[in-house]
Design an enzyme around this catalytic site. Structure first.
Site, PDB file in Angstrom:
ATOM      1  CG  ASP A 162      -1.892   1.139   1.275  1.00 51.27           C
ATOM      2  OD1 ASP A 162      -1.974   1.900   0.287  1.00 51.27           O
ATOM      3  OD2 ASP A 162      -2.582   1.292   2.310  1.00 51.27           O
ATOM      4  CB  CYS A 219      -3.312   6.651  -2.967  1.00 53.09           C
ATOM      5  SG  CYS A 219      -1.555   6.871  -2.743  1.00 53.09           S
TER       6      CYS A 219
HETATM    7  N1  SAH Z   1      -1.982   0.960   4.975  1.00 53.74           N
HETATM    8  C1  SAH Z   1      -1.539   2.078   5.761  1.00 53.74           C
HETATM    9  C2  SAH Z   1      -1.362   3.359   4.979  1.00 53.74           C
HETATM   10  C3  SAH Z   1      -0.349   3.302   3.910  1.00 53.74           C
HETATM   11  S1  SAH Z   1       0.040   4.891   3.293  1.00 53.74           S
HETATM   12  C4  SAH Z   1      -2.557   2.382   6.847  1.00 53.74           C
HETATM   13  O1  SAH Z   1      -3.706   2.067   6.688  1.00 53.74           O
HETATM   14  O2  SAH Z   1      -2.178   2.974   7.834  1.00 53.74           O
HETATM   15  C5  SAH Z   1       1.710   4.617   2.805  1.00 53.74           C
HETATM   16  C6  SAH Z   1       2.674   4.421   3.952  1.00 53.74           C
HETATM   17  O3  SAH Z   1       3.949   4.141   3.423  1.00 53.74           O
HETATM   18  C7  SAH Z   1       2.855   5.645   4.825  1.00 53.74           C
HETATM   19  O4  SAH Z   1       2.567   5.267   6.147  1.00 53.74           O
HETATM   20  C8  SAH Z   1       4.336   6.009   4.655  1.00 53.74           C
HETATM   21  O5  SAH Z   1       4.918   6.504   5.830  1.00 53.74           O
HETATM   22  C9  SAH Z   1       4.942   4.698   4.266  1.00 53.74           C
HETATM   23  N2  SAH Z   1       6.184   4.705   3.482  1.00 53.74           N
HETATM   24  C10 SAH Z   1       6.613   5.639   2.599  1.00 53.74           C
HETATM   25  N3  SAH Z   1       7.749   5.218   2.002  1.00 53.74           N
HETATM   26  C11 SAH Z   1       8.055   4.003   2.515  1.00 53.74           C
HETATM   27  C12 SAH Z   1       9.113   3.063   2.288  1.00 53.74           C
HETATM   28  N4  SAH Z   1      10.063   3.306   1.401  1.00 53.74           N
HETATM   29  N5  SAH Z   1       9.108   1.915   2.982  1.00 53.74           N
HETATM   30  C13 SAH Z   1       8.128   1.657   3.879  1.00 53.74           C
HETATM   31  N6  SAH Z   1       7.100   2.521   4.139  1.00 53.74           N
HETATM   32  C14 SAH Z   1       7.073   3.674   3.467  1.00 53.74           C
END
Ligand code: SAH
Length: 492
Positions: free
Chosen positions: A410, A437
Site C-alpha cells: 500500500d 492511491c
Molecule cells: N496501509 C496504511 C497506509 C499506507 S500509506 C494504513 O492504513 O495505515 C503509505 C505508507 O507508506 C505511509 O505510512 C508512509 O509513511 C509509508 N512509506 C513511505 N515510504 C516508505 C518506504 N520506502 N518503505 C516503507 N514505508 C514507506
C-alpha cells in the site's frame, strides 16, 4: 484545417492561405470540454491546442481565458459556462470553486464515479499495457457528504481584524471563512464557534504567518465515527494556551468530548503540527473502529480520514488475499497497521513494514489493545527490509528461498521501489494484493509484476475522497502456477 504545433502555435487556413497563430495570455476562447484531468480539471481543445480549465466540467461549453501557455498545451480560467454540462449539479458548498478541498463538487456523484473508474482503466491500458482488464464496479459512497473524520482549520484575521477560520484557498494560504464544510462532521461548527468566541473574549491572538506573532495557528478536530468520541487540539505558537480553563469549560459541554490538548509548534513553516502535545483535559487520544479492530488515535497519529470507505477498501484487500488461517503474509508500507491487523485475524502470521517509527509504535499498540499476537512490525524502508530478510533467510537456510503466501503493498503515490518489486518476484508469493492511491504508478508497477509470473485477476476502485479527483484502487495478482480460481476456493 487546423494543425497542431509546439509552443501553442497553430496553423489555420484563411482565404486559402496558411496563417500561423499563437495563443496568448489573457485571450478568450470558446471551448467544449470533453475530458477530465487527474485533478478533476476540464480538458478540451481549441483549434487543436489542448487547454486545461479548472472548474470546467466534462460536457460544458464555456468561455475561457488563457492564463499560461506551455509547449503543447495551456491553462485557462473558466469565465462563463455557455452551455452547462448535462452532469452539472447544484454544489452544496458556496466556496467549492475557491476552496482547495473539493475539485468536482459541481459534477453529479454518478459521473464522478464514472470518471474515477475510467481514470483507473485508462492508466492500466495506457501505462500498464493491459488489454483485458478484469475490473469490478467502483465502490462509491451511499452518502458522499460529511465523510471526513479529521479537519485542520487555520485561524487568522480578516481585513477588519475579526478572527476567522475555515480552509485555505487552492494553492494559497488565504483563509476562506467557512465553518460548515460539507465534507466535515457537523460538530465542527460548534467547536469552531466556541474556540473563536473564547479567543475573542479572552484576548487570545491568532497566529500571523507573515510576522510569526500571535498564538493559535490551527484547530485540529477528530471524530470517531463508530464511538462518537471527539478530540480537539489547538496548535499554538507558544508553550501554554492563555485562559486554557475557559476553553476547556466550554468544550467539555459538547457530548462525546474525550480529549482536549494543545500541540506546540513555534516553527515559522507550513508544517501544521509540532512534535509536543500537552493534554489539557481527558485522554490523550480517542478510540475508533475499522471493522472489528480498535484504534487509539492521538493528535499526531496517522488515521484514514474516510473510515466508511476505508473499511470497504481494506475489506476488499482482505477478500483478495483469500486467507484460510495458514498463511504467511507481508504488509508493506503498513502505516499504523490497519491492513496488517485486518489480515492477522485470518492469517497465521503477518509481518508489517513501515518507514515512520511513530506509526509502528501505533501499530504495535493497536495490535496489543486488540489482543492480536500474530502480527510483527518492522521500522524501515520496504525496499531494504524485504531484500535483507530474503538474503538473510537464504544464508541461514542453506540457500533456500524465503516464502510468503501473500504480499500486500500500500505504497504512497510514487509507488513501489524497483528493488522491492524485484524481491517480491523472487519470493513468488501465491497472491499479491496491491492497494494504490495513484493509478498511474500502480499501472507502471503492475506492468513489471505481470511481465512473467503474475496475472491480473481483479481490479476494484474505491471512492475514498468524494468531490476530489483522487481514487483508491485495490488489485489482486495471482501467480501463474496457481489455478485461476484458487483464491475464490480459499475464500469460500
Ligand atoms: N496501509 C496504511 C497506509 C499506507 S500509506 C494504513 O492504513 O495505515 C503509505 C505508507 O507508506 C505511509 O505510512 C508512509 O509513511 C509509508 N512509506 C513511505 N515510504 C516508505 C518506504 N520506502 N518503505 C516503507 N514505508 C514507506
Amino acid at each position: 484545417e487546423v494543425k497542431e504545433a509546439p509552443w501553442g502555435l497553430f496553423f489555420m487556413r484563411e482565404n486559402g492561405r496558411r496563417r500561423k497563430m499563437k495563443m496568448k495570455k489573457n485571450e478568450e476562447y470558446q471551448i467544449r470540454i470533453d475530458d477530465m484531468g487527474v485533478n478533476g480539471e476540464g480538458i478540451g481543445k481549441v483549434d487543436g491546442i489542448t487547454l486545461f480549465v479548472k472548474d470546467a466540467l466534462i460536457g460544458d461549453v464555456a468561455r475561457v481565458k488563457i492564463m499560461k501557455m506551455k509547449k503543447q498545451y495551456g491553462f485557462a480560467r473558466l469565465m462563463e459556462v455557455l452551455e452547462p454540462s448535462p452532469w452539472r449539479v447544484e454544489p452544496k458548498c458556496q466556496f467549492h470553486r475557491q476552496c482547495g478541498g473539493c475539485q468536482i463538487q459541481a459534477l453529479s456523484y454518478e459521473k464522478q464515479l464514472e470518471f474515477k473508474q475510467n481514470k483507473v482503466l485508462g492508466n492500466l491500458q495506457r501505462i500498464g499495457g493491459f488489454t483485458e482488464i478484469p475490473m469490478e464496479p467502483i465502490v462509491g459512497m451511499e452518502d458522499p457528504w460529511h465523510y471526513r473524520n479529521k479537519a485542520q482549520f487555520p485561524v487568522g484575521k480578516d481585513k477588519e481584524g475579526n478572527l476567522i477560520t475555515g480552509f485555505y484557498a487552492g494553492r494559497t494560504h488565504q483563509i476562506i471563512p467557512n465553518r460548515d464544510c460539507a465534507l466535515g462532521v457537523s460538530v465542527n461548527r460548534e467547536i469552531l464557534d466556541i474556540v473563536l468566541d473564547t479567543m475573542t473574549e479572552e484576548g487570545v491572538e491568532a497566529y500571523d504567518e507573515e510576522t510569526g506573532k500571535g498564538l493559535v495557528r490551527h484547530i485540529l478536530i477528530r471524530y470517531g465515527f463508530k464511538t462518537g468520541e471527539i478530540m480537539v487540539c489547538l496548535v499554538i505558537n507558544g508553550d501554554t494556551l492563555k485562559s486554557a480553563e475557559k476553553f476547556v469549560d466550554k468544550l467539555v459541554q459538547i457530548p462525546g468530548m474525550t480529549s482536549i490538548s494543545v500541540c506546540i509548534n513555534k516553527k515559522q513553516t507550513n508544517v501544521i503540527m509540532g512534535d509536543t502535545v500537552k493534554v489539557l483535559w481527558g485522554q490523550g487520544y480517542i478510540t475508533d473502529y475499522i471493522g472489528d479492530i480498535k484504534y487509539q488515535i492521538s493528535p499526531l497519529s496517522f488515521y484514514q480520514v474516510n473510515p466508511v470507505q476505508t473499511e470497504k477498501l481494506y475489506g476488499q484487500a482482505l477478500e483478495y488475499a483469500g486467507l484460510t488461517g495458514n498463511e504467511i503474509v507481508w504488509d508493506l508500507y503498513c502505516g499504523i497497521g490497519t491492513i496488517s491487523l485486518f489480515l492477522a485475524q485470518k492469517a497465521k502470521q503477518v509481518y508489517g513494514v513501515e518507514i515512520v517509527p511513530q506509526a509502528i509504535e501505533d501499530a504495535k499498540n493497536n495490535a496489543k489493545i486488540n489482543g492480536i499476537k500474530n502480527a510483527e512490525f518492522y521500522v524501515g524502508k520496504a525496499e531494504e527490509i524485504l531484500p535483507d530478510y530474503y538474503a538473510e533467510y537464504a544464508k541461514t537456510h542453506n540457500g533456500e528461498t524465503a516464502h510468503a503466501d501473500v504480499i500486500v503493498v500500500d505504497p504512497p503515490r510514487k509507488g513501489c521501489d524497483a528493488v522491492l518489486l524485484d524481491t517480491i518476484l523472487k519470493m513468488q508469493p501465491n497472491r499479491i494484493v496491491y492497494v494504490s492511491c495513484d493509478s498511474a504508478t500502480l499501472a507502471r508497477d503492475l506492468k513489471i509484476l505481470c511481465e512473467k509470473d503474475y496475472r491480473l485477476v481483479k481490479v476494484r476502485a474505491v471512492d475514498q475522497f468524494s468531490h476530489t479527483g483522487h481514487v483508491e484502487t485495490v488489485v489482486l495478482l495471482s501467480q501463474l502456477k496457481q489455478k485461476p480460481d484458487d483464491y475464490i476456493k480459499c475464500h469460500d
